[in-house]
Scaffold this motif. Sequence first.
Motif, PDB file in Angstrom:
ATOM      1  N   ARG A 292      13.268 -38.373   5.956  1.00  0.00           N
ATOM      2  CA  ARG A 292      13.830 -37.232   6.693  1.00  0.00           C
ATOM      3  C   ARG A 292      12.886 -36.927   7.856  1.00  0.00           C
ATOM      4  O   ARG A 292      11.684 -36.761   7.663  1.00  0.00           O
ATOM      5  CB  ARG A 292      13.959 -36.025   5.774  1.00  0.00           C
ATOM      6  CG  ARG A 292      14.453 -34.788   6.526  1.00  0.00           C
ATOM      7  CD  ARG A 292      15.016 -33.736   5.587  1.00  0.00           C
ATOM      8  NE  ARG A 292      16.368 -34.087   5.153  1.00  0.00           N
ATOM      9  CZ  ARG A 292      17.185 -33.250   4.519  1.00  0.00           C
ATOM     10  NH1 ARG A 292      16.788 -32.032   4.208  1.00  0.00           N
ATOM     11  NH2 ARG A 292      18.393 -33.631   4.170  1.00  0.00           N
TER      12      ARG A 292
ATOM     13  N   ALA B   3      23.822 -44.421   2.859  1.00  0.00           N
ATOM     14  CA  ALA B   3      23.502 -45.247   4.033  1.00  0.00           C
ATOM     15  C   ALA B   3      23.658 -46.726   3.702  1.00  0.00           C
ATOM     16  O   ALA B   3      24.160 -47.492   4.495  1.00  0.00           O
ATOM     17  CB  ALA B   3      22.083 -44.973   4.483  1.00  0.00           C
TER      18      ALA B   3
ATOM     19  N   SER C 247      22.777 -40.795   6.140  1.00  0.00           N
ATOM     20  CA  SER C 247      21.628 -41.384   6.845  1.00  0.00           C
ATOM     21  C   SER C 247      22.074 -42.370   7.906  1.00  0.00           C
ATOM     22  O   SER C 247      23.127 -42.976   7.809  1.00  0.00           O
ATOM     23  CB  SER C 247      20.752 -42.162   5.867  1.00  0.00           C
ATOM     24  OG  SER C 247      20.389 -41.345   4.805  1.00  0.00           O
TER      25      SER C 247
ATOM     26  N   ALA D  52      14.411 -44.262   2.495  1.00  0.00           N
ATOM     27  CA  ALA D  52      14.973 -43.072   3.151  1.00  0.00           C
ATOM     28  C   ALA D  52      13.875 -42.136   3.618  1.00  0.00           C
ATOM     29  O   ALA D  52      12.910 -41.873   2.903  1.00  0.00           O
ATOM     30  CB  ALA D  52      15.890 -42.354   2.167  1.00  0.00           C
TER      31      ALA D  52
ATOM     32  N   GLY E 172      13.224 -38.986   2.208  1.00  0.00           N
ATOM     33  CA  GLY E 172      14.660 -38.707   2.272  1.00  0.00           C
ATOM     34  C   GLY E 172      15.172 -38.581   0.844  1.00  0.00           C
ATOM     35  O   GLY E 172      14.503 -38.997  -0.100  1.00  0.00           O
TER      36      GLY E 172
ATOM     37  N   THR F  46      21.365 -39.681  -0.139  1.00  0.00           N
ATOM     38  CA  THR F  46      21.639 -40.059   1.249  1.00  0.00           C
ATOM     39  C   THR F  46      21.305 -41.534   1.443  1.00  0.00           C
ATOM     40  O   THR F  46      21.981 -42.237   2.173  1.00  0.00           O
ATOM     41  CB  THR F  46      20.817 -39.229   2.255  1.00  0.00           C
ATOM     42  OG1 THR F  46      19.448 -39.418   1.962  1.00  0.00           O
ATOM     43  CG2 THR F  46      21.162 -37.771   2.181  1.00  0.00           C
ATOM     44  N   ALA F  47      20.274 -42.002   0.733  1.00  0.00           N
ATOM     45  CA  ALA F  47      19.913 -43.413   0.880  1.00  0.00           C
ATOM     46  C   ALA F  47      21.055 -44.305   0.411  1.00  0.00           C
ATOM     47  O   ALA F  47      21.402 -45.280   1.061  1.00  0.00           O
ATOM     48  CB  ALA F  47      18.658 -43.720   0.082  1.00  0.00           C
TER      49      ALA F  47
ATOM     50  N   GLU G 156      17.006 -35.155  10.902  1.00  0.00           N
ATOM     51  CA  GLU G 156      17.869 -36.319  10.740  1.00  0.00           C
ATOM     52  C   GLU G 156      17.380 -37.166   9.571  1.00  0.00           C
ATOM     53  O   GLU G 156      16.169 -37.346   9.394  1.00  0.00           O
ATOM     54  CB  GLU G 156      17.875 -37.138  12.037  1.00  0.00           C
ATOM     55  CG  GLU G 156      19.068 -38.081  12.100  1.00  0.00           C
ATOM     56  CD  GLU G 156      19.505 -38.435  13.532  1.00  0.00           C
ATOM     57  OE1 GLU G 156      20.194 -39.441  13.659  1.00  0.00           O
ATOM     58  OE2 GLU G 156      19.141 -37.727  14.482  1.00  0.00           O
ATOM     59  N   ASP G 157      18.338 -37.636   8.752  1.00  0.00           N
ATOM     60  CA  ASP G 157      17.992 -38.543   7.664  1.00  0.00           C
ATOM     61  C   ASP G 157      18.180 -39.965   8.137  1.00  0.00           C
ATOM     62  O   ASP G 157      19.242 -40.322   8.646  1.00  0.00           O
ATOM     63  CB  ASP G 157      18.896 -38.287   6.449  1.00  0.00           C
ATOM     64  CG  ASP G 157      18.431 -37.069   5.683  1.00  0.00           C
ATOM     65  OD1 ASP G 157      17.262 -37.072   5.256  1.00  0.00           O
ATOM     66  OD2 ASP G 157      19.207 -36.107   5.538  1.00  0.00           O
ATOM     67  N   VAL G 158      17.146 -40.773   7.996  1.00  0.00           N
ATOM     68  CA  VAL G 158      17.232 -42.158   8.465  1.00  0.00           C
ATOM     69  C   VAL G 158      16.830 -43.109   7.345  1.00  0.00           C
ATOM     70  O   VAL G 158      16.245 -42.702   6.349  1.00  0.00           O
ATOM     71  CB  VAL G 158      16.315 -42.395   9.694  1.00  0.00           C
ATOM     72  CG1 VAL G 158      16.718 -41.505  10.848  1.00  0.00           C
ATOM     73  CG2 VAL G 158      14.861 -42.196   9.327  1.00  0.00           C
ATOM     74  N   LEU G 159      17.170 -44.366   7.554  1.00  0.00           N
ATOM     75  CA  LEU G 159      16.839 -45.385   6.569  1.00  0.00           C
ATOM     76  C   LEU G 159      16.029 -46.471   7.257  1.00  0.00           C
ATOM     77  O   LEU G 159      16.518 -47.104   8.197  1.00  0.00           O
ATOM     78  CB  LEU G 159      18.141 -45.970   6.021  1.00  0.00           C
ATOM     79  CG  LEU G 159      18.019 -46.687   4.681  1.00  0.00           C
ATOM     80  CD1 LEU G 159      17.670 -45.678   3.598  1.00  0.00           C
ATOM     81  CD2 LEU G 159      19.322 -47.376   4.339  1.00  0.00           C
TER      82      LEU G 159
END
Length: 526
Positions: free
Chosen positions: A66, A109, A4, A64, A101, A105-106, A21-24
Amino acid sequence: SLASTAITCFTRGLDLRKGIEDVLCPANCPLWQFYVFGDGVYASLSSICGAAIHRGVITNEGGAVRVQTLPGQENYPAVNANGIQSQVLSRWASSFSVTPGTKDTALEAVGRSVSTARPSTGKRPKKTLDKKAGNKDCKADIAFLLDGSYNIGQRRFNLQKNFVGKVAVMLGIGTEGPHVGVVQASEHPKIEFYLKNFTVAKEVLFAIKELGFRGGNSNTGKALKHTAQKFFSLENGARKGIPKIIVVFLDGWPSDDLEEAGIVAREFGVNVFIVSVAKATTEELGMVQDIGFVDKAVCRNNGFFSYQMPTWFGTTKYVKPLVQKLCSHEQMLCSKTCYNSVNIAFLIDGSSSVGESNFRLVLEFVSNLAKAFEISDIGSKVAAVQFTYDQRTEFSFTDYTTKEKVLSAIRNIRYMSGGTATGDAISFTTRNVFGPVKDGPNKNFLIVLTDGQSYDDVRGPAAAAQKAGITVFSVGVAWAPLDDLKDMASQPRESHTFFTREFTGLEQMVPDIIRGICKDFLESKQ
């Protein structure tokens, strides 16, 4: 799984580059500040974290998300959900959707980047932390404005120094972290040291210990104004694109007026915090010029920028919450950004080759650009001029100070129809539209929209506009000659020249022009 990326409260869909895209998202984003367009499918102009809260994917605790990029569409609806009111948008070139998310992945990140809203606790695993770099997650240029008046006295002044020292250490000062300086307020303000003087916590601590108590009236307003105007220059070590913060310490009450100083600080893009210690006693209050002084001096009267401590004793537990505030990049509402500190004038070709229906598409393009900016009396401003052989100022920078009024004025522009004298029109706009604001705080941009060959010279007028400090973007459609477009555009010409065969291609350019304006804004002197 994809790792992420930690993003800010204000990262928009159009800032992301990948299809998925994976974001936080950070915690504690100011809900009332989100721009969100649509419901479920969001226009890429929307804030990602805002859309995720609106959709119920996360709460304001962050988390998280997505993000999936989707094609553009028409009629994004306005829906109120989870404390966020989304807005209507008639059409936009791209969209996105948000889903939860994945947990792993979290975690990845979090390992890689600590969310700025919550600095990590002192018990860090022993990473090979580059000591010199400091806390990279806390980007801030901070002036501590110490109370050096007779209100506080020598003994409490020393306790104040100890507290400021602890804050400075916990901030994680370093070349790539926060930088701090100190100003002492008494009868006359004295800048004790600047941002550039020290970038190591030990040196800052030593400099704070060495400060001598001045005494005198607590002319905090005078000191605040002086600091806002003089402290944050580039030559004194202020950094471009980093929030400027003044933390005002007040023991008791100020002897002078803080309201005007607060206004000056906001004009200079400085975020003012007030830390008040020990409320003024009843007889002291009788001498205060303005009991509501805190609300008038802070950046925004929303509770975030004021901080109270009962006494200077046992202040250790107050250090960390203050540091967390100072490191919350997203909450610095008074910082100057490309969204709130630009003047954009649109020079619109009204010649007969455009035609009524294409002219509507041009106005929609202008609206979509204007929508991206925070228009207000102290923020960004928009103006429009239509030209044929003749010029007509549709509205100037000072006519409308809200986004709604600007958008409505753009919709109401009537198509003129006639010849094409672009050079004359540029000179007219430089003189009449930018003339009155040339000494103002905002950076000036001119966006020239044309669909054909100009009957006059464009190079001279465009060079004069650039010399007057105006950055020019040229946008050509259909028969607009590339040489003319390049001759009008600012350097580097490639990134300031846009062209499309069809008027329907205009909306695809909007995100790139917004990015271009932001890039120029950051590179310009702030």
